[in-house]
Design a protein around this motif. Structure first.
Motif, short mmCIF file in Angstrom:
data_model
loop_
_atom_site.label_atom_id
_atom_site.label_comp_id
_atom_site.label_asym_id
_atom_site.label_seq_id
_atom_site.Cartn_x
_atom_site.Cartn_y
_atom_site.Cartn_z
N GLU A 17 -0.20 -7.80 8.41
CA GLU A 17 -0.67 -5.77 7.86
C GLU A 17 0.32 -5.61 6.91
O GLU A 17 1.06 -6.14 6.36
CB GLU A 17 0.86 -5.22 9.25
CG GLU A 17 0.05 -5.71 10.56
CD GLU A 17 1.20 -5.37 12.36
OE1 GLU A 17 2.32 -5.32 11.47
OE2 GLU A 17 0.25 -5.30 13.61
N LEU A 18 -0.54 -4.50 6.38
CA LEU A 18 0.90 -3.94 5.27
C LEU A 18 2.09 -3.43 4.94
O LEU A 18 2.75 -2.84 6.24
CB LEU A 18 -0.09 -2.61 4.50
CG LEU A 18 -1.67 -3.17 4.42
CD1 LEU A 18 -2.65 -2.34 3.85
CD2 LEU A 18 -1.49 -4.20 3.52
N THR A 19 3.03 -3.97 4.68
CA THR A 19 4.11 -3.04 3.73
C THR A 19 3.64 -2.00 2.90
O THR A 19 2.63 -2.02 2.04
CB THR A 19 5.45 -4.18 2.60
OG1 THR A 19 5.07 -5.58 3.60
CG2 THR A 19 5.83 -3.73 2.03
N GLY A 67 0.60 -1.52 -0.19
CA GLY A 67 -0.22 -0.19 -0.14
C GLY A 67 1.02 1.41 -0.02
O GLY A 67 2.78 1.56 -0.51
N TYR A 68 0.17 2.17 0.81
CA TYR A 68 0.84 3.73 0.31
C TYR A 68 0.05 4.81 1.70
O TYR A 68 -1.14 4.56 1.01
CB TYR A 68 0.33 4.82 -0.85
CG TYR A 68 1.42 4.99 -1.32
CD1 TYR A 68 2.64 5.49 -2.50
CD2 TYR A 68 1.53 6.60 -0.66
CE1 TYR A 68 3.37 5.91 -2.55
CE2 TYR A 68 2.35 7.59 -1.04
CZ TYR A 68 3.45 7.35 -2.06
OH TYR A 68 4.23 8.72 -2.26
N GLY A 69 0.86 4.89 1.96
CA GLY A 69 0.54 6.37 3.11
C GLY A 69 0.92 5.62 4.80
O GLY A 69 1.01 6.51 5.58
N ASP A 70 0.88 4.69 5.24
CA ASP A 70 1.02 4.15 6.48
C ASP A 70 0.41 4.80 7.58
O ASP A 70 0.06 5.61 8.15
CB ASP A 70 2.57 4.34 7.36
CG ASP A 70 3.16 3.79 7.99
OD1 ASP A 70 2.57 2.35 8.18
OD2 ASP A 70 3.97 3.52 8.83
N ALA A 111 -2.74 0.80 8.00
CA ALA A 111 -1.79 -0.38 7.02
C ALA A 111 -1.17 -1.09 8.68
O ALA A 111 -1.08 -2.81 7.73
CB ALA A 111 -1.16 0.60 7.29
N THR A 112 -2.23 -1.19 9.81
CA THR A 112 -1.37 -2.05 10.79
C THR A 112 -3.00 -2.88 11.60
O THR A 112 -2.82 -3.81 12.15
CB THR A 112 -0.98 -1.52 12.30
OG1 THR A 112 -1.08 -0.82 12.05
CG2 THR A 112 0.94 -1.20 11.53
N ALA A 113 -3.94 -2.68 10.82
CA ALA A 113 -5.65 -3.33 11.50
C ALA A 113 -5.72 -4.53 10.84
O ALA A 113 -6.79 -4.85 11.12
CB ALA A 113 -6.06 -2.19 11.81
N THR A 114 -5.69 -4.50 9.71
CA THR A 114 -5.52 -5.64 9.11
C THR A 114 -4.76 -6.40 8.88
O THR A 114 -3.51 -6.62 9.07
CB THR A 114 -5.51 -5.09 7.44
OG1 THR A 114 -6.35 -6.31 6.14
CG2 THR A 114 -4.21 -4.78 6.65
N TRP A 115 -4.62 -8.01 8.23
CA TRP A 115 -4.18 -9.03 8.61
C TRP A 115 -3.78 -9.63 7.52
O TRP A 115 -5.25 -10.38 6.48
CB TRP A 115 -4.64 -9.72 9.30
CG TRP A 115 -3.38 -10.95 9.72
CD1 TRP A 115 -3.44 -12.35 9.41
CD2 TRP A 115 -2.50 -11.16 10.01
NE1 TRP A 115 -2.00 -12.89 9.55
CE2 TRP A 115 -1.64 -12.42 10.84
CE3 TRP A 115 -1.01 -10.11 11.24
CZ2 TRP A 115 -0.66 -12.85 11.16
CZ3 TRP A 115 -0.67 -10.32 11.67
CH2 TRP A 115 0.67 -11.74 11.94
#
Length: 332
Positions: free
Chosen positions: A277-279, A264-267, A271-275
């Motif tokens: 967690e997003l790079t 993704g993009y933005g942080d 980004a840390t609430a999904t599983w």
């Protein structure tokens, strides 16, 4: 003092107050004048001169934006340090002139515009017509005649694309953001540049339009994953659409990142609430909002003192944050 140093009164004030945005040669000229004139600052006078309250408006058009909380915290933190009052108002581009007139009548000294209002020329024009200085935050191509704080979206997206290529991916899908947001176009340019750098031709079917919402990310990711030869990685131009892409993959029984990588993009908080967690690319919204307050306050003080105020464009650093949503492509 100012005449002796050959600078403006505002520049003298900046040197005396220890502000950083003064050239070394100018600072030395002011310090030499202070020594020559045996200047002793009057604490009471300085207190009165600096006591003028500044009122800044933060205009937003989406109270549900994942970045609004971080933006507010950064603005409030900087305002509390600088004798600045922050007024938060909701606004849409269709009512820009009415809101600008209202702000002018309520003695607002300047306005900060986050996305998507940072890309709404009717808003900046209406504020300019009311003689209200503006700082736009996170615009991909900010207007030259207003101050701005942003990151290099082209370079950030380029770096993320190179990261995916480095993991071994060659079929990389891209989900574009809202077509009216200039940062989205810059991120697409960075993605294309990253592919071109390694000789990978961009396929139109691998580039899908979103509108920066979760729903649009679901739809765009579903189209990508339904291709006869789907991508091994999906790069979404914001975290909302990236989180949706993870959900779309999981709906099809795919594991992220074993079967498909998603970044993704933005942080944002999402980004840390999904599983997993997003790079993602970290866009330092808190720091950007603090700098926006500082730029705006400096411009307002310059105008009050009769000093010439020039728009400034500040570039903040981004960072690529690796978490659990990326990995090498699945072996054939």
């Amino acid at each position: 003092m100012a005449r002796h140093a050959g600078v403006s009164p505002m520049t003298v004030s900046r040197v005396i107050n220890g502000e950083k945005n003064v050239r070394d040669a100018t600072r030395e000229a002011v310090n030499a004048a202070i020594r020559d004139l045996n200047y002793q600052p009057n604490p009471a006078a300085r207190s009165l001169a600096g006591a003028g309250l500044i009122r800044i408006g933060l205009l937003h058009s989406n109270a549900r934006s994942v970045h609004l909380g971080e933006l507010l915290i950064g603005c409030l933190d900087q305002c509390s340090r600088s004798n600045i009052q922050l007024i938060v108002e909701q606004c849409d581009a269709a009512h820009a002139e009415a809101v600008a007139a209202q702000l002018a009548n309520s003695a607002i000294d300047g306005v900060i515009l986050p996305p998507p209002l940072c890309d709404a020329p009717e808003v900046t024009r209406a504020l300019a017509a009311s003689q209200i200085p503006v700082v736009v935050v996170a615009a991909g191509r900010p207007p030259a005649d207003v101050s701005a704080v942003r990151i290099d979206d082209v370079q950030a997206a380029h770096e993320m694309t190179r990261h995916l290529v480095g993991l071994g991916h060659r079929r990389i899908g891209f989900i574009k953001g809202h077509p009216d947001q200039t940062a989205s176009g810059q991120r697409l340019d960075g993605y294309l540049a990253g592919l071109s750098e390694v000789g990978v031709a961009a396929e139109q079917s691998l580039i899908q339009q979103g509108d920066s919402t979760y729903r649009s990310g679901l739809d765009a990711a579903a189209r990508l994953l339904a291709l006869a030869e789907p991508p091994t990685a999906i790069f979404a131009s914001n975290d909302d659409m990236a989180a949706a892409a993870v959900a779309a993959a999981q709906r099809r029984g795919l594991d992220v990142p074993r079967d498909v990588t998603v970044v993704g993009y933005g942080d944002s908080t999402l980004a840390t609430a999904t599983w997993p967690e997003l790079t993602t690319i970290r866009q330092p919204i808190g720091d950007m909002s603090r700098e926006a307050v500082t730029l705006l306050a400096n411009e307002i003080r310059a105008r009050r003192s009769g000093d010439e105020a020039h728009p400034r464009h500040a570039l903040q650093a981004f960072a690529l944050i690796r978490r659990g949503s990326d990995g090498p492509p699945k072996p054939p």
